[in-house]
Write a protein that holds these residues in place. Structure first.
Motif, mmCIF file in Angstrom:
data_model
loop_
_atom_site.group_PDB
_atom_site.id
_atom_site.type_symbol
_atom_site.label_atom_id
_atom_site.label_comp_id
_atom_site.label_asym_id
_atom_site.label_seq_id
_atom_site.Cartn_x
_atom_site.Cartn_y
_atom_site.Cartn_z
ATOM 1 N N ILE A 125 27.862 54.225 42.279
ATOM 2 C CA ILE A 125 28.495 54.120 40.966
ATOM 3 C C ILE A 125 29.860 53.466 41.122
ATOM 4 C CG2 ILE A 125 29.403 55.423 38.992
ATOM 5 C CD1 ILE A 125 27.259 57.562 39.599
ATOM 6 N N SER A 126 30.053 52.340 40.426
ATOM 7 C CA SER A 126 31.361 51.691 40.500
ATOM 8 C C SER A 126 31.589 50.829 39.267
ATOM 9 C CB SER A 126 31.437 50.818 41.747
ATOM 10 O OG SER A 126 30.799 49.597 41.496
ATOM 11 N N GLY A 127 32.811 50.352 39.108
ATOM 12 C CA GLY A 127 33.136 49.453 38.002
ATOM 13 C C GLY A 127 32.788 48.020 38.371
ATOM 14 N N THR A 128 32.826 47.136 37.395
ATOM 15 C CA THR A 128 32.430 45.733 37.627
ATOM 16 C C THR A 128 33.362 45.041 38.620
ATOM 17 O OG1 THR A 128 33.623 45.303 35.585
ATOM 18 C CG2 THR A 128 31.241 45.229 35.450
ATOM 19 N N ASN A 129 34.643 45.329 38.507
ATOM 20 C CA ASN A 129 35.627 44.682 39.360
ATOM 21 C C ASN A 129 35.401 44.992 40.834
ATOM 22 O OD1 ASN A 129 37.716 42.932 39.331
ATOM 23 N ND2 ASN A 129 39.301 44.497 39.164
ATOM 24 N N VAL A 130 35.178 46.262 41.114
ATOM 25 C CA VAL A 130 34.938 46.720 42.487
ATOM 26 C C VAL A 130 33.665 46.078 43.037
ATOM 27 C CG1 VAL A 130 34.323 48.766 43.848
ATOM 28 C CG2 VAL A 130 36.224 48.861 42.236
ATOM 29 N N GLN A 131 32.660 45.977 42.172
ATOM 30 C CA GLN A 131 31.408 45.357 42.619
ATOM 31 C C GLN A 131 31.636 43.907 43.036
ATOM 32 O OE1 GLN A 131 27.863 46.037 40.192
ATOM 33 N NE2 GLN A 131 28.613 48.057 39.624
ATOM 34 N N LYS A 132 32.458 43.196 42.272
ATOM 35 C CA LYS A 132 32.761 41.793 42.614
ATOM 36 C C LYS A 132 33.356 41.704 44.015
ATOM 37 C CE LYS A 132 33.896 39.929 38.082
ATOM 38 N NZ LYS A 132 34.955 40.507 37.242
ATOM 39 N N VAL A 133 34.264 42.614 44.311
ATOM 40 C CA VAL A 133 35.013 42.531 45.566
ATOM 41 C C VAL A 133 34.247 43.097 46.765
ATOM 42 C CG1 VAL A 133 37.197 43.178 46.680
ATOM 43 C CG2 VAL A 133 37.162 42.707 44.240
ATOM 44 N N ARG B 250 30.793 44.512 46.786
ATOM 45 C CA ARG B 250 29.340 44.678 46.746
ATOM 46 C C ARG B 250 28.614 44.127 47.986
ATOM 47 N NH1 ARG B 250 25.666 44.556 41.422
ATOM 48 N NH2 ARG B 250 23.642 44.772 42.419
ATOM 49 N N LYS B 251 28.942 42.890 48.334
ATOM 50 C CA LYS B 251 28.235 42.251 49.469
ATOM 51 C C LYS B 251 28.436 43.028 50.767
ATOM 52 C CE LYS B 251 27.807 37.463 47.966
ATOM 53 N NZ LYS B 251 28.749 36.404 47.544
ATOM 54 N N LYS B 252 29.693 43.426 51.016
ATOM 55 C CA LYS B 252 30.009 44.132 52.274
ATOM 56 C C LYS B 252 29.306 45.485 52.324
ATOM 57 C CE LYS B 252 34.466 41.924 52.969
ATOM 58 N NZ LYS B 252 35.905 41.983 52.694
ATOM 59 N N ILE B 253 29.302 46.179 51.187
ATOM 60 C CA ILE B 253 28.665 47.499 51.149
ATOM 61 C C ILE B 253 27.153 47.368 51.325
ATOM 62 C CG2 ILE B 253 28.127 49.445 49.595
ATOM 63 C CD1 ILE B 253 31.088 49.290 48.688
ATOM 64 N N GLU B 254 26.561 46.391 50.626
ATOM 65 C CA GLU B 254 25.109 46.195 50.737
ATOM 66 C C GLU B 254 24.716 45.865 52.170
ATOM 67 O OE1 GLU B 254 23.685 43.421 47.791
ATOM 68 O OE2 GLU B 254 24.155 44.779 46.124
ATOM 69 N N LYS B 255 25.509 45.019 52.808
ATOM 70 C CA LYS B 255 25.215 44.620 54.190
ATOM 71 C C LYS B 255 25.234 45.850 55.108
ATOM 72 C CE LYS B 255 26.853 41.497 57.795
ATOM 73 N NZ LYS B 255 28.009 40.695 58.249
ATOM 74 N N SER B 256 26.241 46.719 54.915
ATOM 75 C CA SER B 256 26.352 47.909 55.780
ATOM 76 C C SER B 256 25.198 48.881 55.545
ATOM 77 C CB SER B 256 27.705 48.582 55.575
ATOM 78 O OG SER B 256 27.676 49.445 54.467
ATOM 79 N N LEU B 257 24.703 48.940 54.304
ATOM 80 C CA LEU B 257 23.579 49.842 53.999
ATOM 81 C C LEU B 257 22.264 49.278 54.556
ATOM 82 C CD1 LEU B 257 24.477 50.863 50.317
ATOM 83 C CD2 LEU B 257 24.840 52.198 52.394
ATOM 84 N N LYS B 258 22.105 47.955 54.420
ATOM 85 C CA LYS B 258 20.872 47.315 54.923
ATOM 86 C C LYS B 258 20.752 47.483 56.438
ATOM 87 C CE LYS B 258 20.388 43.962 51.182
ATOM 88 N NZ LYS B 258 20.905 42.663 50.692
ATOM 89 N N ILE C 12 42.583 49.693 49.997
ATOM 90 C CA ILE C 12 43.635 50.390 49.229
ATOM 91 C C ILE C 12 44.876 49.504 49.091
ATOM 92 C CG2 ILE C 12 45.188 52.405 49.228
ATOM 93 C CD1 ILE C 12 42.449 53.553 48.957
ATOM 94 N N LYS C 13 45.231 48.819 50.178
ATOM 95 C CA LYS C 13 46.437 47.969 50.174
ATOM 96 C C LYS C 13 46.305 46.792 49.213
ATOM 97 C CE LYS C 13 48.161 48.719 54.866
ATOM 98 N NZ LYS C 13 48.020 48.203 56.254
ATOM 99 N N LYS C 14 45.074 46.365 48.979
ATOM 100 C CA LYS C 14 44.866 45.191 48.105
ATOM 101 C C LYS C 14 44.918 45.560 46.623
ATOM 102 C CE LYS C 14 42.514 42.243 51.398
ATOM 103 N NZ LYS C 14 41.282 42.233 52.212
ATOM 104 N N ALA C 15 44.858 46.847 46.336
ATOM 105 C CA ALA C 15 44.946 47.285 44.929
ATOM 106 C C ALA C 15 46.387 47.068 44.455
ATOM 107 C CB ALA C 15 44.559 48.753 44.832
ATOM 108 N N PRO C 16 46.593 46.915 43.128
ATOM 109 C CA PRO C 16 47.957 46.724 42.626
ATOM 110 C C PRO C 16 48.909 47.817 43.115
ATOM 111 C CG PRO C 16 46.355 46.448 40.851
ATOM 112 C CD PRO C 16 45.590 46.897 42.064
ATOM 113 N N ALA C 17 50.141 47.428 43.463
ATOM 114 C CA ALA C 17 51.125 48.357 44.049
ATOM 115 C C ALA C 17 51.384 49.566 43.160
ATOM 116 C CB ALA C 17 52.422 47.613 44.330
#
Length: 354
Positions: free
Chosen positions: A45-53, A55-63, A162-167
């Protein structure tokens, strides 16, 4: 034996089983889930923005770990949206639910996992409040409130994300931690006046999380915020709530003030920002060092005045007046003071909040 001690005999503690904090470790998420309960399928479960950033990395780690997955997009905290996602997640028949994102997605996953009786993992992408490891969910309805759900089975943090999120999100996390100073004092008051259960260990853990921010604030002002220190503080605060079996160690009059603002001025300011501003005023009522709280908030880049986050004087005054009514059963310093508009105005002015 008092009624109070009797009640605490049956106090169950649910704590996160595994916490991983790394840097650029998002590729290990699948491995992390595997070590928790070897899920064959997970609901994400996530928001659209997080999925953009991510999604690929998470899917790869799960696969890599042969874990099947289904994504669900969280839009808001309204009950209607929550119910819809819950229906969809139920159809997944997955072994585990992961909340990936800021507060909303983690809260949504936490609540749904509780309702469906499935384990839950939190992957916070911002350190803006202590919900990442706590069993509490804030729900938006006519009375904004927290409900007790389940503590996450695991918490997975990539500090680089976390560091890449707005300060301002990290600064908001500091505001939520500083609030513990107020919350613990209110909890002690509830114990003294109402013989309410008070857990020294949980209280000390919550205080320590706050003090680490207070003690390092001058350094943060010079070198910038240390994301890992703040994340560890927020996780510890969440664990303190798990140990206490209530949000007491981390939520007092300053949180009631923040919830009152959610009602009066929905969507204005972040949760931790409002808790920080509330902490300044409530600290003065409690006879604590409110000027030190202002200094700390300024050092970490968090707001100390209403207008910095777009709130009006009237909204602040009104929130102070109605705060205690939102949770009449929770004993705070506001129970000791008949908070009138005049008193609220003078408090907010004297602390330079308005």
């Amino acid at each position: 034996m008092t009624k109070n001690q009797d009640r605490m005999k049956s106090h169950t503690m649910e704590l996160p089983r595994l916490i991983e904090i790394g840097e650029k470790n998002i590729g290990d998420f699948g491995k992390f889930l595997n070590s928790l309960n070897k899920p064959k399928k997970v609901s994400l479960i996530s928001g659209t923005n997080v999925q953009k950033v991510l999604r690929k990395k998470i899917e790869k780690s799960l696969k890599l770990k042969k874990i099947k997955f289904v994504w669900h997009t969280s839009i808001d905290n309204q009950l209607r949206s929550l119910n819809q996602i819950q229906k969809n997640v139920k159809k997944d028949n997955s072994d585990l639910i992961a909340g990936i994102g800021g507060g909303r997605s983690v809260d949504t996953a936490k609540l749904i996992s509780y309702n469906l009786g499935k384990p839950f993992v939190s992957l916070p992408t911002a350190a803006s409040h202590d919900g990442m490891a706590s069993p509490f969910v804030s729900v938006k309805s006519d009375k904004p409130h927290s409900i007790v759900a389940t503590a996450p089975m695991g918490v997975f943090v990539d500090i680089d994300v976390i560091k890449k999120a707005p300060a301002k999100l990290l600064a908001s996390g500091c505001g939520d931690l500083i609030a513990n100073i107020i919350a613990v004092k209110d909890w002690q008051l509830g114990h003294k006046k109402k013989n309410e259960y008070y857990g020294r260990y949980a209280a000390d853990l919550a205080m320590m999380s706050a003090e680490i921010v207070m003690e390092n604030s001058s350094e943060f002002a010079r070198k910038g915020l240390d994301a890992r220190v703040i994340v560890e503080g927020l996780i510890s605060a969440g664990v303190a709530s798990c140990i206490a079996g209530s949000s007491r160690p981390c939520s007092g009059a300053e949180h009631l003030f923040s919830h009152a603002l959610d009602k009066i001025a929905p969507g204005i300011g972040l949760h931790g920002e409002k808790c920080g501003i509330g902490s300044i005023m409530i600290a003065k009522l409690q006879g604590q060092n409110w000027k030190k709280i202002i200094k700390t908030l300024k050092d970490v880049g968090a707001p100390t005045a209403a207008k910095q986050i777009g709130l009006t004087d009237d909204q602040i005054i009104n929130a102070l007046v109605i705060a205690q009514d939102l949770r009449p059963e929770r004993y705070t310093i506001l129970k000791e003071i008949e908070m009138t508009e005049r008193k609220a105005k003078s408090l907010a002015k004297s602390t330079k909040v308005i």
